[in-house]
Design an enzyme around this catalytic site. Structure first.
Site, PDB file in Angstrom:
ATOM      1  N   GLY B 137      -2.397  53.545  56.352  1.00 51.56           N
ATOM      2  CA  GLY B 137      -2.300  53.652  57.810  1.00 51.56           C
ATOM      3  C   GLY B 137      -1.117  54.501  58.202  1.00 51.56           C
ATOM      4  O   GLY B 137      -0.762  55.439  57.484  1.00 51.56           O
ATOM      5  N   ASN B 138      -0.509  54.174  59.335  1.00 50.56           N
ATOM      6  CA  ASN B 138       0.578  55.038  59.787  1.00 50.56           C
ATOM      7  C   ASN B 138       1.951  54.492  59.429  1.00 50.56           C
ATOM      8  O   ASN B 138       2.111  53.328  59.048  1.00 50.56           O
ATOM      9  CB  ASN B 138       0.468  55.316  61.292  1.00 50.56           C
ATOM     10  CG  ASN B 138       0.699  54.068  62.121  1.00 50.56           C
ATOM     11  OD1 ASN B 138       1.725  53.405  62.002  1.00 50.56           O
ATOM     12  ND2 ASN B 138      -0.270  53.731  62.954  1.00 50.56           N
ATOM     13  N   THR B 139       2.934  55.376  59.556  1.00 52.48           N
ATOM     14  CA  THR B 139       4.298  55.086  59.150  1.00 52.48           C
ATOM     15  C   THR B 139       4.891  53.895  59.890  1.00 52.48           C
ATOM     16  O   THR B 139       5.538  53.038  59.290  1.00 52.48           O
ATOM     17  CB  THR B 139       5.164  56.344  59.374  1.00 52.48           C
ATOM     18  OG1 THR B 139       4.562  57.422  58.666  1.00 52.48           O
ATOM     19  CG2 THR B 139       6.566  56.154  58.853  1.00 52.48           C
ATOM     20  N   GLY B 142       3.488  50.808  58.625  1.00 55.45           N
ATOM     21  CA  GLY B 142       3.951  50.689  57.236  1.00 55.45           C
ATOM     22  C   GLY B 142       5.264  49.930  57.175  1.00 55.45           C
ATOM     23  O   GLY B 142       5.458  49.061  56.314  1.00 55.45           O
ATOM     24  N   GLU B 159       0.231  53.731  51.797  1.00 53.96           N
ATOM     25  CA  GLU B 159      -0.353  55.072  51.884  1.00 53.96           C
ATOM     26  C   GLU B 159      -0.269  55.474  53.350  1.00 53.96           C
ATOM     27  O   GLU B 159      -1.075  55.010  54.159  1.00 53.96           O
ATOM     28  CB  GLU B 159      -1.800  55.028  51.391  1.00 53.96           C
ATOM     29  CG  GLU B 159      -1.940  54.603  49.929  1.00 53.96           C
ATOM     30  CD  GLU B 159      -1.807  55.782  48.969  1.00 53.96           C
ATOM     31  OE1 GLU B 159      -2.174  56.905  49.368  1.00 53.96           O
ATOM     32  OE2 GLU B 159      -1.323  55.579  47.835  1.00 53.96           O
ATOM     33  N   CYS B 193      -5.758  62.037  56.327  1.00 56.16           N
ATOM     34  CA  CYS B 193      -4.314  61.928  56.095  1.00 56.16           C
ATOM     35  C   CYS B 193      -3.744  63.116  55.343  1.00 56.16           C
ATOM     36  O   CYS B 193      -2.567  63.445  55.487  1.00 56.16           O
ATOM     37  CB  CYS B 193      -3.985  60.626  55.360  1.00 56.16           C
ATOM     38  SG  CYS B 193      -4.953  60.383  53.860  1.00 56.16           S
TER      39      CYS B 193
END
Lengths: 468, 402
Positions: B137-139, B142, B159, B193
């Site tokens: 997913g996104n930062t 994360g 990831e 991504c």
């Protein structure tokens, strides 16, 4: 933040690329070797002042084992650094496919007090070998060693790329607010959580080498004398202040009876009739730890030892018999020269006992019957397993050293340290020609193209019929 | 997402089938204990690394490739012997429903479960203790996942994403380069991504790059992109509006047409983009391709290194030296030279990020290793005690020297 300047300075050095060439890394590693050689006496002295570490032990763990790691690394570094080429499929035969080992950048190594040189130096070897810059934060509890490292390491390593930061909890907390590209922490589980939480803010990967209660199962069929020696050695090394020491013994009541005289004999053999006078037995590192351990002596009944001296922070090599799972000594990692024995009925009960508790750094099992040793191995989980001995698995640089669950995450030693501090980057270098081979993947999508793609990319299960 | 049949098959299903077969074939060799080199003291002992399951692991999927991004980790988790909780993305709700309905029909319900839901459900799920969490997913999320994992000392594989740069050298076959870039950029409507996020190139080739991409777009999607069955849509209104916002104040060299009702955004190219603009601040994750001009490869490398490490990095050039230099002087999760995306389909390459683009890796053997514990095992004999005397106290420096 008091460390922003330092971290920026190291980051600038990192961006300049100077830590990347093999020659630079080798030069720094060789300098570390010289540090160990030149400062050997100072290291033995400092660790003796810090925790009465016998010079034999200090030489073994702080010098010898470190030099082994250094040599393994120097001998293999150029190979480890090479791109790893991997298998290619049909479509990529003319391409170059490899894994590149990239350094992370600026890494932080936080070390504990029990093996104060070893536990920062061995990670540092891997960090340097992988091409990083590093900040080392030795433990303030082993204050003589801390001072030695802070004052002398800078004479050996490139100060633009490597620095030592000293201090306690407040300083470490502020240090952790900075962004690092990797954090390597050795210490207790509660602090491990704090470190990982701080790392999460910057998405910094971590290795946590923590602890736990390492169980030691002794079956009824074994050579009692040898078991007693090996267990006593592992338990009382560094006055019990070892993360992989056998924390408690599990055996039947009959075995407890047989083991006691054998343990008594082993202790006498090692340390004489008054271990307090033996140069080969250490002391507790601090008053706080001493007080903590003294309280634990109340668990079960003292079968061997039990004497203490507060002024010297001396606790005699002690064995406690008939310890109950509910006793205080069974609620925390002992980390001292006290061996509790918990009586169980059989191996099944021992395995259940072990599995009902958090996963430890090591599981030990002693038996003349290899089937029993293997049963314990297969039916438990731990960082590592050692059958018929204690501690020794740590001397093999080819074995990964690390925990699982509460005992930690990640691993190191030997090549594993290098791998820990490198980013394994998947690289594909393709040919600009042969564009027609790519046609099936482009829109407009058709069933025919899909068929072609399937054929080129598919892996067929062996045993299924193929026309080729 | 409106993925066309063949597209969805090749991107979602084919990869999964391949991974499955690889795992089934290789599992015996992956799971076999690995004997290790011994030293003098252990020469008579058994020393090896055993691969053991971690326990109960959590796989959190993303919405852009909703099937493969839960299936591929699941394969590795099962292969390594774990029990698994799968949490597909609620944003791709049809796939989530499908996975939730079908998986229990095929897998052992006592060991594998699917949990559906959004942020509140996932937050609650993350308070539980797992033995490993793999999150795609996104930062920003994360960070939240890692912080939740830290409470239980749970290892994580994240990831994430980032802005994957694509440097085009003056010395390269522009037609081929642009065709490959167009394919990777606009597949799944840019919602990949590892899509090339932005282009870096010399100002002198900027217009040629635009021309080539335009020509390729026509080849791929025809004159009217909106009616091509092979061009996808933006997943929802929120992302549609977000991407639209990135176009503000930009020089649109091609595309720019949108239709809010169907979440359609035409394949768009922006030229002479300023490094400080909004479109250069966040991962685009849409069919908008900004071109930032740089005068040299040094400038490109510096530009890339001033930013967060991306998930992927691309460079196009006939000059092997230049490519080697870009690889050596930058860092990224993975990279491909002279193509895009393709490093992610090589089964033996680890797929993962570094820095803000993630930590850990999977695919193939790496999935198995991600979900396994490598346990060091040393099994000695209870005899031969005489060898051990060397290490016992009372110690002396002579024995040490031995």
């Amino acid at each position: 933040n008091p460390y922003v300047g330092l971290v920026s300075h190291l980051r600038a050095s990192w961006l300049s690329g100077k830590t990347r060439p093999l020659e630079y890394r080798v030069a720094q590693l060789e300098a570390l070797g010289r540090f160990l050689d030149d400062k050997k006496e100072e290291i033995l002295e400092a660790t003796e002042l810090d925790m009465g570490k016998p010079s034999f032990e200090a030489f073994f763990s702080e010098i010898l084992l470190c030099k082994n790691e250094l040599n393994v690394t120097l001998n293999n570094l150029s190979n480890w650094m090479k791109d790893e080429h991997v298998d290619k499929n049909l479509v990529m035969q003319l391409d170059s496919v490899f894994i590149r080992k990239d350094p992370y950048g600026v890494v932080l190594i936080i070390a504990p007090w029990n093996y104060p040189i070893h536990l920062f130096l061995v990670p540092l070897i891997g960090a340097i070998a992988a091409g990083n810059c590093a900040i080392i934060k030795p433990s303030e509890i082993s204050k003589n060693t801390e001072r030695l490292v802070a004052e002398t390491l800078s004479c050996y390593l490139d100060n633009d790329c490597f620095a030592v930061v000293t201090g306690g909890v407040p300083e470490t907390t502020r240090l952790l607010e900075n962004k690092f590209d990797y954090i390597f922490f050795t210490g207790t589980s509660p602090v491990g959580r704090i470190v990982m939480t701080a790392a999460a803010k910057h998405l910094t990967p971590v290795t946590l080498e923590l602890g736990g209660k390492n169980p030691c199962y002794v079956s009824d069929t074994c050579n009692v004398t040898n078991v007693a020696r090996r267990v006593a050695w592992g338990r009382f090394f560094n006055a019990g202040q070892t993360c992989i020491a056998p924390d408690y013994l599990l055996c039947t009541i009959e075995m407890q009876e047989k083991l006691m005289p054998a343990l008594r004999e082993a202790i006498t053999e090692f340390f004489g009739h008054n271990p307090r006078e033996s140069p080969d037995f250490g002391r507790i590192v601090s008053d706080k730890q001493f007080q903590r351990l003294r309280v634990l002596l109340g668990s079960g009944r003292v079968a061997i030892g039990g004497q203490t001296d507060e002024a010297e922070r001396y606790i005699a090599p002690t064995v406690l018999a008939d310890v109950l799972p509910s006793d205080p000594i069974m609620q925390e990692e002992v980390f001292g020269p006290i061996l509790p024995i918990v009586v169980i009925a059989n191996m099944e009960e021992a395995i259940d006992f072990i599995n009902a508790r958090p996963q430890p750094l090591a599981v030990y099992a002693f038996s003349c019957d290899s089937k029993i040793v293997n049963q314990v191995l297969e039916r438990t989980s731990s960082g590592a397993f050692c059958g018929n001995d204690t501690l020794m698995h740590v001397t093999l640089t080819s074995l990964p050293f690390g925990g699982i669950g509460n005992s930690g995450l990640g691993k190191y030693h030997g090549k594993f340290t290098f791998d820990t501090f490198s980013h394994h980057r998947g690289c594909l270098h393709r040919n600009m020609g042969l564009e027609t081979l790519n046609a099936p993947r482009y829109p407009p999508y058709t069933q025919q193209k899909l068929g072609l793609l399937t054929t080129t990319f598919e892996v067929k299960r062996r045993g299924t019929c193929t026309l080729l | 997402l409106l993925q066309s049949g063949p597209n969805a098959y090749s991107h979602e299903v084919l990869g999964v089938l391949r991974e499955l077969i690889l795992a089934m074939e290789k599992l015996p060799s992956w799971a076999a204990p690995q004997p290790v080199k011994k030293n003098l003291l252990t020469v008579r002992d058994e020393a090896y690394i055993g691969y053991e399951p971690l326990g109960v692991v959590l796989v959190i999927g993303a919405w852009n490739y909703p099937f493969v991004l839960v299936m591929q980790p699941l394969i590795g988790a099962i292969a390594a012997g774990n029990a698994v909780v799968v949490k597909p993305s609620e944003v791709s709700e049809n796939t989530a429903r499908l996975v939730a309905e079908l998986l229990p029909q095929y897998l052992d319900k006592d060991l594998y479960a699917v949990v559906t839901g959004g942020v509140p459900e996932t937050t609650e799920l993350l308070t539980q203790r797992f033995d490993h969490i793999l999150y795609t997913g996104n930062t920003a999320v994360g960070r939240i996942v890692m912080a939740a994992a830290a409470k239980h000392l749970t290892p994580v594989t994240l990831e994430l994403g980032g802005k994957s740069p694509c440097y085009i050298d003056k010395d390269c076959d522009l037609a081929v380069a642009c065709r490959r870039i167009t394919w990777g950029k606009y597949m799944n409507c840019g919602q990949t991504c590892i899509a090339p996020d932005y282009i870096l190139c010399d100002p002198s080739i900027q217009s040629k790059v635009v021309e080539n991409i335009k020509a390729t777009l026509k080849e791929f999607y025809g004159e009217d992109v909106k009616s091509s069955p092979d061009y996808e849509r933006i997943v929802n209104q929120r992302h549609f509006k977000r991407i639209l916002g990135l176009l503000e104040g930009q020089k649109i060299a091609h595309g720019g047409e949108t239709d809010e009702a169907s979440c359609f955004i035409a394949p768009t190219i922006l030229t002479d983009v300023s490094p400080e603009s909004k479109v250069m601040e966040e991962e685009i994750f849409g069919p908008v391709l900004p071109i930032v001009t740089v005068k040299s490869v040094e400038e490109a490398i510096e530009f890339i290194n001033l930013r967060e490490k991306p998930l992927a990095l691309y460079v196009f050039s006939n000059n092997k030296q230049l490519i080697r230099r870009v690889i050596a002087e930058t860092s990224s999760g993975g990279m491909t030279a002279n193509d895009v995306i393709m490093h992610s389909v090589v089964p033996d390459l680890p797929f993962g990020g570094v820095g803000h683009s993630g930590m850990g890796a999977y695919h193939g053997r790496y999935s198995f290793e991600t979900f396994s514990h490598r346990r060091a095992c040393l099994v000695k004999d209870l005899r031969w005690e005489v060898v051990n005397r060397l290490r016992y106290p009372p110690g002396s420096m002579e024995t040490v020297r031995l």
